[in-house]
Enzyme design. Sequence first.
Site, PDB file in Angstrom:
ATOM      1  N   ASP A   1     -43.849  39.372 -14.058  1.00 55.04           N
ATOM      2  CA  ASP A   1     -43.902  40.421 -15.253  1.00 55.04           C
ATOM      3  C   ASP A   1     -45.054  41.301 -14.864  1.00 55.04           C
ATOM      4  O   ASP A   1     -45.910  41.008 -14.278  1.00 55.04           O
ATOM      5  CB  ASP A   1     -43.976  39.737 -16.793  1.00 55.04           C
ATOM      6  CG  ASP A   1     -44.347  40.982 -17.578  1.00 55.04           C
ATOM      7  OD1 ASP A   1     -43.690  41.857 -17.531  1.00 55.04           O
ATOM      8  OD2 ASP A   1     -45.159  40.865 -18.545  1.00 55.04           O
TER       9      ASP A   1
ATOM     10  N   ASP B   1     -47.146  43.954 -17.383  1.00 58.56           N
ATOM     11  CA  ASP B   1     -48.230  44.150 -18.488  1.00 58.56           C
ATOM     12  C   ASP B   1     -48.424  42.786 -19.195  1.00 58.56           C
ATOM     13  O   ASP B   1     -47.749  41.855 -19.531  1.00 58.56           O
ATOM     14  CB  ASP B   1     -47.506  45.279 -19.523  1.00 58.56           C
ATOM     15  CG  ASP B   1     -47.311  46.336 -19.083  1.00 58.56           C
ATOM     16  OD1 ASP B   1     -48.389  47.239 -18.670  1.00 58.56           O
ATOM     17  OD2 ASP B   1     -46.239  46.773 -18.948  1.00 58.56           O
TER      18      ASP B   1
ATOM     19  N   LYS C   1     -35.536  42.951 -20.754  1.00 57.85           N
ATOM     20  CA  LYS C   1     -35.973  41.651 -21.369  1.00 57.85           C
ATOM     21  C   LYS C   1     -35.761  41.799 -22.974  1.00 57.85           C
ATOM     22  O   LYS C   1     -35.934  42.720 -23.609  1.00 57.85           O
ATOM     23  CB  LYS C   1     -37.164  41.278 -21.105  1.00 57.85           C
ATOM     24  CG  LYS C   1     -37.645  40.796 -19.619  1.00 57.85           C
ATOM     25  CD  LYS C   1     -39.038  40.590 -19.436  1.00 57.85           C
ATOM     26  CE  LYS C   1     -39.731  41.770 -19.216  1.00 57.85           C
ATOM     27  NZ  LYS C   1     -41.154  41.767 -18.774  1.00 57.85           N
TER      28      LYS C   1
END
Length: 227
Positions: free
Chosen positions: A11, A13, A148
Amino acid sequence: MSRQKHAFLFDLDGTLVDSVYQHVLAWKESLDMEGIDLSVWRIHRKIGMSGGLFTDILLRETGTEITPDRIDRLRRNHAAAYGRLAEAGAVRPLPGAVELLAWLTDAGIPWAIATSGRMETASHNIAALGVDPAKVPVVTRDQVRHAKPDPDLFVTAAQRLGTDIRDAMVIGDAIWDMLAAQRARALGIGLLSGGYGENELERAGAYRVFEDPADMLRHIDEIAARS
């Protein structure tokens, strides 16, 4: 015969870049512009999921009318606010992020980035990391049907690496990453650097939890397959 090396699917962030709270502030500004009053802690709990799903849930929670125009304005105003924060130097790699990616590259272990953000915001983070999308697979929300907690981002990232998703590990800071990892049939590794707690990440499916990329690098022998 050499062993298959696990691929690492990151991922962005809160996992590689210290940007979660900047996104929270950018969403807060965008929501305020629409006259939607929502506490920042409620916004934080939704960071990491699909932007479209994020706005749908927030608007539903506030009882605000949902229209395509409003959703589009929210997205554009968020991107503009986040861009200003990034350009002011508020978005930086998390401790150990650059070193972790360099270690994986030197070890010949494939890795990719998969983010629920669109390229209009992800580009700031990618630049901060010094990652070249021409050399490393970077999958953004623009490239998949669902983000997601659906598994599409990570499945696509594994495909671009030429790796079976079952031989991949998903590294993320949010429960949405861990849920997506389970749905993709990949192993989930949680990081605390996005604000979720260890118990929350473990309940969502993380089999290991580290503080941040630097902590993960210090314990890389626990998760990286030997040659």
